[in-house]
Design a protein around this motif. Structure first.
Motif, PDB file in Angstrom:
ATOM      1  N   ALA A  70       0.827  -1.212   0.000  1.00 22.94           N
ATOM      2  CA  ALA A  70       0.000   0.000   0.000  1.00 22.94           C
ATOM      3  C   ALA A  70       0.859   1.258   0.000  1.00 22.94           C
ATOM      4  O   ALA A  70       0.547   2.228  -0.702  1.00 22.94           O
ATOM      5  CB  ALA A  70      -0.932  -0.008   1.203  1.00 22.94           C
ATOM      6  N   GLU A  71       1.938   1.257   0.773  1.00 27.81           N
ATOM      7  CA  GLU A  71       2.812   2.433   0.836  1.00 27.81           C
ATOM      8  C   GLU A  71       3.471   2.720  -0.499  1.00 27.81           C
ATOM      9  O   GLU A  71       3.876   3.841  -0.780  1.00 27.81           O
ATOM     10  CB  GLU A  71       3.896   2.243   1.902  1.00 27.81           C
ATOM     11  CG  GLU A  71       3.386   2.380   3.309  1.00 27.81           C
ATOM     12  CD  GLU A  71       4.446   2.098   4.360  1.00 27.81           C
ATOM     13  OE1 GLU A  71       5.520   1.546   4.006  1.00 27.81           O
ATOM     14  OE2 GLU A  71       4.192   2.418   5.526  1.00 27.81           O
ATOM     15  N   ARG A  72       3.595   1.714  -1.331  1.00 25.42           N
ATOM     16  CA  ARG A  72       4.223   1.883  -2.635  1.00 25.42           C
ATOM     17  C   ARG A  72       3.191   1.970  -3.751  1.00 25.42           C
ATOM     18  O   ARG A  72       3.546   1.961  -4.929  1.00 25.42           O
ATOM     19  CB  ARG A  72       5.183   0.726  -2.898  1.00 25.42           C
ATOM     20  CG  ARG A  72       6.438   0.884  -2.068  1.00 25.42           C
ATOM     21  CD  ARG A  72       7.116  -0.407  -1.761  1.00 25.42           C
ATOM     22  NE  ARG A  72       8.258  -0.188  -0.905  1.00 25.42           N
ATOM     23  CZ  ARG A  72       8.180  -0.006   0.409  1.00 25.42           C
ATOM     24  NH1 ARG A  72       7.016  -0.031   1.020  1.00 25.42           N
ATOM     25  NH2 ARG A  72       9.260   0.204   1.120  1.00 25.42           N
ATOM     26  N   ASP A  73       1.926   2.033  -3.358  1.00 31.40           N
ATOM     27  CA  ASP A  73       0.831   2.059  -4.333  1.00 31.40           C
ATOM     28  C   ASP A  73       1.024   0.950  -5.358  1.00 31.40           C
ATOM     29  O   ASP A  73       0.973   1.163  -6.571  1.00 31.40           O
ATOM     30  CB  ASP A  73       0.733   3.427  -5.013  1.00 31.40           C
ATOM     31  CG  ASP A  73      -0.578   3.579  -5.783  1.00 31.40           C
ATOM     32  OD1 ASP A  73      -1.565   2.905  -5.418  1.00 31.40           O
ATOM     33  OD2 ASP A  73      -0.601   4.351  -6.755  1.00 31.40           O
TER      34      ASP A  73
END
Length: 88
Positions: free
Chosen positions: A34-37
């Protein structure tokens, strides 16, 4: 969950895709993606490409003559300089 940084490895993502993770490790992989999309489908494609490239490299490197030629050419390769505004 604690505040420790957890290194997410390729094996973690494989295990996540295979449904082999649970609890904190599963949550850590989900946060990592999620943090890296990075949607899981794209992460799976990246892993598959990486796996395929390693398999090709391993197959090529079984030929010792070819391996030494590749190593020789790589050793001669000059580092590239990336200059902003420089023309080719």
């Amino acid at each position: 969950m604690d505040n420790k940084v957890h290194l997410i490895t390729e094996q973690d993502i494989h295990a996540y895709i295979d449904g082999e993770l649970s609890g904190e490790r599963k949550a850590a992989v989900e946060v990592f993606l999620a943090e890296r999309d990075l949607p899981l489908e794209r992460a799976a494609r990246y892993l598959r490409n990486n796996f395929d490239l390693k398999a090709v490299r391993d197959e090529v490197y079984r030929d010792e003559k070819l391996k030494s030629e590749i190593d020789r050419l790589l050793a001669r390769r000059k580092p590239r300089r990336h200059l902003i505004g420089a023309s080719a």
